[in-house]
Scaffold this active site. Sequence first.
Site, PDB file in Angstrom:
ATOM      1  N   GLY B 148       0.848  -1.190   0.000  1.00 36.55           N
ATOM      2  CA  GLY B 148       0.000   0.000   0.000  1.00 36.55           C
ATOM      3  C   GLY B 148       0.883   1.240   0.000  1.00 36.55           C
ATOM      4  O   GLY B 148       1.999   1.214   0.520  1.00 36.55           O
ATOM      5  N   CYS B 149       0.374   2.336  -0.581  1.00 36.11           N
ATOM      6  CA  CYS B 149       1.212   3.540  -0.650  1.00 36.11           C
ATOM      7  C   CYS B 149       1.386   4.170   0.727  1.00 36.11           C
ATOM      8  O   CYS B 149       2.471   4.634   1.085  1.00 36.11           O
ATOM      9  CB  CYS B 149       0.641   4.536  -1.654  1.00 36.11           C
ATOM     10  SG  CYS B 149      -1.086   4.961  -1.413  1.00 36.11           S
ATOM     11  N   ASN B 150       0.338   4.153   1.539  1.00 38.75           N
ATOM     12  CA  ASN B 150       0.476   4.642   2.907  1.00 38.75           C
ATOM     13  C   ASN B 150       1.385   3.710   3.701  1.00 38.75           C
ATOM     14  O   ASN B 150       2.212   4.150   4.515  1.00 38.75           O
ATOM     15  CB  ASN B 150      -0.891   4.698   3.602  1.00 38.75           C
ATOM     16  CG  ASN B 150      -1.827   5.695   2.962  1.00 38.75           C
ATOM     17  OD1 ASN B 150      -1.403   6.732   2.485  1.00 38.75           O
ATOM     18  ND2 ASN B 150      -3.126   5.377   2.940  1.00 38.75           N
ATOM     19  N   THR B 153       5.033   4.392   2.947  1.00 36.61           N
ATOM     20  CA  THR B 153       5.511   5.618   3.578  1.00 36.61           C
ATOM     21  C   THR B 153       5.794   5.396   5.060  1.00 36.61           C
ATOM     22  O   THR B 153       6.852   5.763   5.577  1.00 36.61           O
ATOM     23  CB  THR B 153       4.468   6.742   3.415  1.00 36.61           C
ATOM     24  OG1 THR B 153       3.989   6.750   2.072  1.00 36.61           O
ATOM     25  CG2 THR B 153       5.073   8.103   3.725  1.00 36.61           C
TER      26      THR B 153
END
Lengths: 342, 342, 342, 342
Positions: B148-150, B153
């Site tokens: 996932g992009c979150n 991060t």
Amino acid sequence: MTRKIAILGASGYTGAELVRLIATHPEMEIVALSGDRKAGMAMAEVYPHLRHMDLPELCRIEEIDVAGVDLVFCALPHATSQAVIGALPAEVKVVDLSADFRLRDPAAYEAWYGKPHSAPELQKEAVYGLTEFYREEIRGARLVAGTGCNAATGQFILRPLIAAGVIDLDQIILDLKVAVSGAGRSLKEHLLFGELHDNVFGYSLGGRHRHLGEFDQEFSRVAGREVKIQFTPTLIPATRGILATAYVQGEAGAVHYALADAYMNEPFIKVLPFGAAPSMKDVRASNFCHIGVVEDRIPGRTIVVGTLDNLTKGSSGQAIQNANLMLGLEETAGLMAAPVYP
Amino acid sequence: MTRKIAILGASGYTGAELVRLIATHPEMEIVALSGDRKAGMAMAEVYPHLRHMDLPELCRIEEIDVAGVDLVFCALPHATSQAVIGALPAEVKVVDLSADFRLRDPAAYEAWYGKPHSAPELQKEAVYGLTEFYREEIRGARLVAGTGCNAATGQFILRPLIAAGVIDLDQIILDLKVAVSGAGRSLKEHLLFGELHDNVFGYSLGGRHRHLGEFDQEFSRVAGREVKIQFTPTLIPATRGILATAYVQGEAGAVHYALADAYMNEPFIKVLPFGAAPSMKDVRASNFCHIGVVEDRIPGRTIVVGTLDNLTKGSSGQAIQNANLMLGLEETAGLMAAPVYP
Amino acid sequence: MTRKIAILGASGYTGAELVRLIATHPEMEIVALSGDRKAGMAMAEVYPHLRHMDLPELCRIEEIDVAGVDLVFCALPHATSQAVIGALPAEVKVVDLSADFRLRDPAAYEAWYGKPHSAPELQKEAVYGLTEFYREEIRGARLVAGTGCNAATGQFILRPLIAAGVIDLDQIILDLKVAVSGAGRSLKEHLLFGELHDNVFGYSLGGRHRHLGEFDQEFSRVAGREVKIQFTPTLIPATRGILATAYVQGEAGAVHYALADAYMNEPFIKVLPFGAAPSMKDVRASNFCHIGVVEDRIPGRTIVVGTLDNLTKGSSGQAIQNANLMLGLEETAGLMAAPVYP
Amino acid sequence: MTRKIAILGASGYTGAELVRLIATHPEMEIVALSGDRKAGMAMAEVYPHLRHMDLPELCRIEEIDVAGVDLVFCALPHATSQAVIGALPAEVKVVDLSADFRLRDPAAYEAWYGKPHSAPELQKEAVYGLTEFYREEIRGARLVAGTGCNAATGQFILRPLIAAGVIDLDQIILDLKVAVSGAGRSLKEHLLFGELHDNVFGYSLGGRHRHLGEFDQEFSRVAGREVKIQFTPTLIPATRGILATAYVQGEAGAVHYALADAYMNEPFIKVLPFGAAPSMKDVRASNFCHIGVVEDRIPGRTIVVGTLDNLTKGSSGQAIQNANLMLGLEETAGLMAAPVYP
């Protein structure tokens, strides 16, 4: 063989865009960066997005040793380029991104920029940098003058029409929607986020924008008679891009044909199918220019819409395209990155 | 030798981003693009910014002949990847960008996604695609699950701290500022320009965001004990990017050292000097991730700020980085373009 | 009977917002506007959106005759208010919008603002302008110090929790998403549209933001012991508004009850149903503040989200609310305009 | 005596804007709100910015008892108004905000909207709602048809010029920069934040926008001959506002005089000094319209720039202005709020 590049005025937006593009250019290497007010700083302090690159520190112009430099990009403020370029050794090739060498006629320069040109010899020598129309002269030039970003946009959609004689030369209206980065990183109230966000306003209305000097010069040259257009730029709340709407009087089919024909083999200029119009974000952060032609309900009226990124095709990308030609490289080298969307 | 690439689900934002990045990849060639609802359309109709590329027409997945394809990027909606990937020949390498194979535990998958996994064997086989931490396994993998992009991060800023034992594992708060493209090109009221412009709002508050499944899995694995963090994403009016603010309890110097040490040799992860924090736009449209560490006035409290572009390093860039490894290419191939600023 | 109003510093954003609000205030009339650097200009030249109003010309402070003025709003830059207000006749009521009189303790003022206070007598006299909590003192005050906009937002969501004893006083984290107008109309590079658009970045990280002085003062006062919170503001690309996310340790139901109870009869503070959270644009251009409470998945952890418009409820609207009380008017007079959405 | 108001279609942007404006209207009270798909919901659920108001629940149109209602605002989608208004008792006054009654000629309606009008009797009765030009007829009307927002903008800058005979009627070009809320809260791909942010694009190019029906009708009526203009709207990334640039052929001084003279006593229309042009945000969220006139460098060419807020003066504010007249109230009642800037 990698070409050695110096960038004068690297702390402005067009300077940073040059660095960004050269980052993935296969045959250019940055050996010097100047930025007078930021001399002594690392580029990553001024532009943290370039942190991953191994770049020379910003220095003062005088500190640069141009021996061994193949080409200088001069991204200095208007009026300062003249002196700086005049002082460079004659064998160094130069692409100037300022307005200093765009106008061939010293009188026109003085009329639009408010003071006499200080390097009229260089002015004579300089080749106008609209690559698609001055390709062969640029290949052999020592000094190329990058065009205005608005001037490039307007010319891409209008030059072929004037050349082909398919529109009324006295009824050309050019309405430009312009993103803010064309104004650079300068501290002006109307460029503040709080002012421009959710806002739209015209500037230099009524034919006072300096890029009209370029339109007058180039369109008259193409037409073989004086051509004066109406040109109104409107600032819109976006960072990059120019979308031009040209209102012309001429048959839409002929207009479309003239454009499609002119750009058939161009790598960066794409003419859309008849009746379609481009969006500004379709070319963001790229060297491409998209053009569309739509027929108006009033017979004989045609709308031409063109768009490009002012910092890339309108300025730094164009500069590299010209430099590629001047250095004997592939014209498209380092410039084929696709636009960034969304 | 150019590798043949197929992209399933090319009509979404992550699909278009894959195409954009492959446009300048030196060793990948796109041979097939699927987009079920847009099958039969040219990519330039769906994404006019890709007009300059010579791309295959969008087709239905069944129409793709995977013989001769070296690697498939699967950018389909969550839950549909499972069946599609299960039906591919076992010799085709796959990078999946959906959430389907991120969680190793079928029970965790069912808990977060609300239904049982339909391909538990593949789920077992899939390697978690956080390149910097699973590099060797990815090199040999047949199926890699993009994070996932979150989740990417948060892990970039927290994993080294958990691994180094320099923070309190029970007091981790992760506040994410998230641009809108992570939600894709889907027609939802809160994603309309009129709603999000000049607006900011949290979503999935209180620990209901599905990327928590990845945090729980990965952080517990690194720590060797259960770790549960607080994670709150807030939507902000921007297109690309995630800026993470992590509030941790630990000594700031040790936190900075752990991060600097972990990423010293990483090409894409840049740790700023102690006390500096990155801006979201510093990495826009690039595969870079910038991280900064700031000491709080309260002793023992530290703020870590990290940022990446959700569509690039958080999704499609990461996918290509993984594909490079799986195909035996240079890990950074096609990914070194500088961020686009301003 | 209409009250005569003078606004000092009318050329800044908070000055313009005062004028905007007074435009429809039933009992206030603007009799003087100062703006030193713009003295001699019509307000419509500085703020064309006020063109329809019949306003006095901007003048220099010395030119204003305060005899007959009922109340002065002082919207001058920080540190200049002290001298100006000290020079006003003692019978004129003053609402100061600067930071000069927010801190009661001269030592605290010097610590946060870097120089000694020049009007310590006035500092003692000034009432802290957080209306909902100092209502009675404000009613009788001669000098009211408007709060910081971030300070107001944080206090609206945290004061009742500290007062009610429902949260751990040593584990309060306040993460603020802040629109740009709080920084005023000042020419700073990071406030340019080109810089902030599509961008997000923290500032004054690590407990260096001056509004912490207000939090320390007020929260310690409410708690009866020293309270120090962690407070991190992040600038987001929007013009108006602050959205605060507070991470607290305490039972969510009790937190919600404490807030709902505290604000039950407040005209401007609206507590949402349990589990709902507000959006920043829900209160834009209004004097309202919306607050929501969400329970975290980790037992005992609660997220409180609050939002207000920094220029209205956070500054000029608050100032008028206080002025209404000081002048014996209805507290809500001129302030009931609904938020502007979308 | 407070007038009882019902709003049909309150869940759209123009409906919400009506509620926002009536919130501070001294003599209107909302007694019913319909919103078919959201029937049963509180207005605060659909539009949380209206949370502070005490409003009736959204219901279905059939549930509204119009006995006792003084005036109905009908903010329904185009084509549905016809049936709904036809079914209302003849004594109820109606302001319709849809396109259904703007065109007087059934043939023109069918040509622009693609199907025959279903209530031709009402169509005949309806008064065109451009207040400044139909004031007396509106005062006595039972049914007033609100204008298109683009149509209002164009007419405010062009009607006086056509009436005064100071411009060439065959050379009128109207280039509109249009914010997104004019398209309503509808789920369309090009209205997504990810698509429109940082973007600009034309729509209904070439004379296909339906508001041309209004221009044709009104301008021909004013001129006493057929007038057809060129009209191109361009969507820009902002929420509220229209900025119109009109290119006309006529002497600039005469153009400015015609406008200044026409609007000298109008409370909402402000003509700027000769040579100045307005910005879109100067009128945001207000009922004002600003107009400027600039002389082009080409003799006989003039640029007129006008701006208004599409949701207020272009739609709901205009509707209330008309309702005020129909109900015998002060024309400006509830509409004098100053624009919201920045």
